[in-house]
Scaffold this motif. Structure first.
Motif, PDB file in Angstrom:
ATOM      1  N   ARG A   1      -7.797   3.114  -3.248  1.00  0.00           N
ATOM      2  CA  ARG A   1      -6.425   3.001  -2.756  1.00  0.00           C
ATOM      3  C   ARG A   1      -5.594   4.173  -3.267  1.00  0.00           C
ATOM      4  NH1 ARG A   1      -4.868  -2.198  -1.013  1.00  0.00           N
ATOM      5  NH2 ARG A   1      -2.704  -1.787  -1.589  1.00  0.00           N
ATOM      6  N   VAL A   2      -4.567   4.497  -2.504  1.00  0.00           N
ATOM      7  CA  VAL A   2      -3.595   5.491  -2.959  1.00  0.00           C
ATOM      8  C   VAL A   2      -2.694   4.815  -3.991  1.00  0.00           C
ATOM      9  CG1 VAL A   2      -1.697   7.009  -2.305  1.00  0.00           C
ATOM     10  CG2 VAL A   2      -3.642   6.732  -0.761  1.00  0.00           C
ATOM     11  N   VAL A   3      -2.684   5.350  -5.204  1.00  0.00           N
ATOM     12  CA  VAL A   3      -1.917   4.722  -6.284  1.00  0.00           C
ATOM     13  C   VAL A   3      -0.672   5.526  -6.654  1.00  0.00           C
ATOM     14  CG1 VAL A   3      -3.903   3.517  -7.234  1.00  0.00           C
ATOM     15  CG2 VAL A   3      -3.394   5.857  -8.003  1.00  0.00           C
ATOM     16  N   ALA A   4      -0.537   6.715  -6.096  1.00  0.00           N
ATOM     17  CA  ALA A   4       0.660   7.515  -6.368  1.00  0.00           C
ATOM     18  C   ALA A   4       0.800   8.561  -5.278  1.00  0.00           C
ATOM     19  CB  ALA A   4       0.576   8.189  -7.740  1.00  0.00           C
TER      20      ALA A   4
ATOM     21  N   ALA B   1       0.852  -1.182   0.000  1.00  0.00           N
ATOM     22  CA  ALA B   1       0.000   0.000   0.000  1.00  0.00           C
ATOM     23  C   ALA B   1       0.890   1.234   0.000  1.00  0.00           C
ATOM     24  CB  ALA B   1      -0.908   0.000   1.222  1.00  0.00           C
ATOM     25  N   ILE B   2       0.545   2.232  -0.805  1.00  0.00           N
ATOM     26  CA  ILE B   2       1.307   3.474  -0.857  1.00  0.00           C
ATOM     27  C   ILE B   2       0.812   4.393   0.243  1.00  0.00           C
ATOM     28  CG2 ILE B   2       1.806   5.521  -2.245  1.00  0.00           C
ATOM     29  CD1 ILE B   2       1.584   3.786  -4.716  1.00  0.00           C
ATOM     30  N   VAL B   3       1.726   4.880   1.053  1.00  0.00           N
ATOM     31  CA  VAL B   3       1.407   5.868   2.081  1.00  0.00           C
ATOM     32  C   VAL B   3       2.156   7.144   1.714  1.00  0.00           C
ATOM     33  CG1 VAL B   3       1.546   6.479   4.515  1.00  0.00           C
ATOM     34  CG2 VAL B   3       1.053   4.122   3.845  1.00  0.00           C
ATOM     35  N   ALA B   4       1.412   8.217   1.571  1.00  0.00           N
ATOM     36  CA  ALA B   4       2.028   9.476   1.148  1.00  0.00           C
ATOM     37  C   ALA B   4       2.860  10.060   2.277  1.00  0.00           C
ATOM     38  CB  ALA B   4       0.940  10.461   0.730  1.00  0.00           C
ATOM     39  N   GLN B   5       4.045  10.503   1.936  1.00  0.00           N
ATOM     40  CA  GLN B   5       4.891  11.197   2.898  1.00  0.00           C
ATOM     41  C   GLN B   5       4.442  12.654   3.006  1.00  0.00           C
ATOM     42  OE1 GLN B   5       7.297   9.586   4.745  1.00  0.00           O
ATOM     43  NE2 GLN B   5       6.303   7.835   3.787  1.00  0.00           N
ATOM     44  N   PRO B   6       4.795  13.326   4.107  1.00  0.00           N
ATOM     45  CA  PRO B   6       4.467  14.756   4.214  1.00  0.00           C
ATOM     46  C   PRO B   6       5.032  15.539   3.042  1.00  0.00           C
ATOM     47  CG  PRO B   6       5.188  13.898   6.331  1.00  0.00           C
ATOM     48  CD  PRO B   6       5.418  12.804   5.335  1.00  0.00           C
ATOM     49  N   ASN B   7       4.387  16.647   2.729  1.00  0.00           N
ATOM     50  CA  ASN B   7       4.789  17.527   1.627  1.00  0.00           C
ATOM     51  C   ASN B   7       4.659  16.821   0.276  1.00  0.00           C
ATOM     52  OD1 ASN B   7       5.479  19.419   3.615  1.00  0.00           O
ATOM     53  ND2 ASN B   7       7.549  18.597   3.761  1.00  0.00           N
TER      54      ASN B   7
END
Length: 587
Positions: free
Chosen positions: A309-312, A292-298
């Motif tokens: 789902r988060v795909v990018a 699973a993609i987890v977005a980093q801050p910024n």
């Protein structure tokens, strides 16, 4: 009848403001309102209005002014009471009395209610108090007193926000307060604490050095004991400075994915048919090993509506907030950095980032390009979409709004116009071609630091956190308010128009409210994640960015129920839906 002195002097009845007199007649009313329900002697009134320059005819002139005011107000309101006169008003009739009561109440309750009360109190201010009487003898000390009351209430509200873990939300406001009140140590301390809790320790220490320099250079004084102690705590990473957990965030609550996995394991334990068990185990194994993609801050997270789902996750500049889309362009605002990023929707990469200057507040996009409001100068700038070069600047008003409120905030494009919110509770309608303000709709429950504007259903919809937390519906054909829709005394922020209704996020109660345009009233609320901010409509759903728990809620518009909770990571803020995805800024 309502009396207003927290801004331009007004007396308002149901059908609008009264036409009062001029000069000393208005000054007399102001003097009496400042001492509402008290008897003010004739001698004191003459001294207040003329000081040492009172003519021999002053007593007679005073009687004439009283007589004229009584024609508007009535003898029961402006009463003769020896040795002078008194304005007789109920506390709820005078904005100053309401302000003082709300501030006093806020100091007796916890931070949630305190923040709400103080926002209600500050929303009563419409500009500088007694500005038209600045040269009158009575006004000098009163102006200072009222301004001090307002600033103290702002500081109290920021303390409440800090106690609620809203440190990131108040940094920009505190920076503005510090620039206008450089010797006020309380706002200096609040700024240092907000910066430290936002993960900006170095900036917090720089803020201390700035404070020390201002005090020593300007006043020859060293910082006070509390300011010095805060610097020591920051340097030592004192646990006492750790940000409090936001209310309503339950540590023991398992995220949705974990609950689903627990349920799956329980089912597996009860399955006796070997083939079914093997198939189930295989399914769980595939699910657990899928990355699973987890977005980093910024960054900007992209959600696929088909899979939820988060795909990018696209890295962008620091502290992204607002996000808008038009064709292939995704525009992202970084107000702290004063920059604007252009993301290609098809390539999912940052094409370029440009500096803005000023204090950027909000975005809107259309075929002309991207429009950016400037919260301190009351201007809107247009950037061309291809080269992202500055095309021009539109000024929303001739002079900045006096006081601590921003001059320009949320904005939207529709009906051939720009619609811009200002801190004096107005919406300006601006012709996009000529840059001319063609109409100004007043008395809209909106603040330029929170709230939003959406276009749809033949109307302009404005969400505002001030006073009673209203959604205001504006009829663009008449440039007039069509309805005011009361929600609750919380903090409305994001707003979106769907196919069946209007949806507005309530960051104070962790809900999204649905408004029926046919009824002009709320018809339901959906509990979402903690501290919902941005709201968008797309793919038959309402998408909500929950800034406090790193999730996006997907609401089925027909039933009003949550059909998916998507782990995004970080602190989701702005959100926009396109044909191929949902785009979320992650702070």
């Amino acid at each position: 009848m309502e009396f207003r002195i927290l801004g331009p002097l007004e007396v308002v009845e149901d059908d609008g403001p009264l036409r009062l007199g001029h000069g000393k007649e208005r000054a007399l009313l102001a003097v009496l309102l400042l001492r509402a329900n008290e008897v003010v002697s004739t001698d004191q009134l003459i001294e207040d209005l003329w000081r040492d320059g009172a003519p021999a005819t002053a007593p007679k002139a005073l009687q004439v002014y009283v007589s004229r005011l009584r024609k508007h107000l009535g003898a029961e309101v402006l009463a003769t009471r020896p040795p002078g006169y008194a304005i007789v008003v109920a506390p709820e009739q005078l904005d100053l009395a309401r302000f003082e009561r709300l501030v006093a109440d806020a100091r007796q309750v916890g931070p949630v209610d305190a923040a709400s009360n103080l926002r209600d109190a500050l929303s009563l201010w419409r500009g500088d108090p007694l500005a038209e009487f600045a040269d009158e003898p009575f006004a000098q000390t009163e102006i200072l007193r009222l301004e001090e009351l307002r600033l103290s209430a702002v500081e109290d509200r920021i303390d409440a926000d800090l106690a609620l873990g809203r440190h990131a939300e108040v940094v920009a406001e505190l920076e503005s307060l510090v620039s206008r009140n450089p010797y006020r140590e309380r706002v200096r301390r609040q700024l240092m604490l907000a910066l430290y809790r936002s993960g900006r320790q170095a900036d917090a220490l720089v803020a201390y050095q700035d404070a020390r320099r201002a005090l020593t250079d300007g006043l020859g004084l060293e910082p006070g004991k509390e300011l010095k102690e805060l610097e020591r705590q920051i340097l030592s990473h004192d646990d006492a400075l750790v940000a409090p957990k936001p209310p309503g965030q339950l540590a023991e609550a398992a995220p949705p994915r974990r609950r689903r996995r627990r349920w799956a394991l329980a089912v597996l334990a009860g399955v006796v048919v070997l083939a079914t068990a093997v198939a189930a185990v295989a399914a769980v194994t595939r699910d657990s090993t899928a990355k699973a993609i987890v977005a980093q801050p910024n960054s900007v997270a992209v959600i696929d509506p088909g899979s939820n789902r988060v795909v990018a996750a696209i890295p962008v500049g620091d502290r992204p907030t607002e996000i808008v889309a038009h064709k292939d362009a995704i525009w992202v605002l970084h107000p702290d950095q004063r920059t604007l990023s252009l993301v290609s929707r098809t390539e999912r990469t940052v094409v370029r980032t440009v500096g803005l200057g000023g204090t950027p507040a909000a975005l809107a996009a259309d075929p002309h390009g991207v429009w950016i409001s400037n919260s301190r100068t009351g201007t809107v700038d247009l950037f061309e979409p291809e080269s992202q070069t500055h095309v021009g600047t539109i000024r929303t008003r001739k002079a900045p709004i006096p006081g601590p409120y921003p001059d320009a905030g949320p904005l939207a494009v529709g009906f051939g116009s720009l619609w811009v919110a200002s801190g004096d509770r107005t919406i300006s309608r601006i012709d996009q071609v000529t840059g001319r303000v063609v109409s100004r709709i007043r008395d809209v429950d909106v603040a330029a630091s929170l709230g939003g504007i959406a276009i749809g259903r033949d109307s302009v919809w404005v969400a505002g956190p001030m006073q009673e937390s209203m959604v205001t519906r504006i009829d663009p054909r008449r440039n007039a308010i069509a309805a005011k829709i009361f929600i609750q005394k919380f903090r409305l922020n994001g707003i979106a128009v769907g196919s069946d209704g209007v949806w507005v996020s309530d960051v104070g109660s962790d809900q999204v409210w649905q408004i029926d345009p046919a009824l002009n009233e709320p018809v339901g609320a959906t509990k979402v994640g903690f501290a919902p901010l941005g709201v968008a409509y797309g793919d038959g759903s309402i998408w909500v960015a929950n800034s406090g728990d790193g999730t996006v809620s997907r609401i089925d518009e027909g039933s009003g129920r949550i059909v998916a909770t998507i782990d995004v990571g970080g602190s989701p803020n702005g959100i926009v839906a396109t044909e191929d995805g949902v785009w979320v800024t992650v702070d």
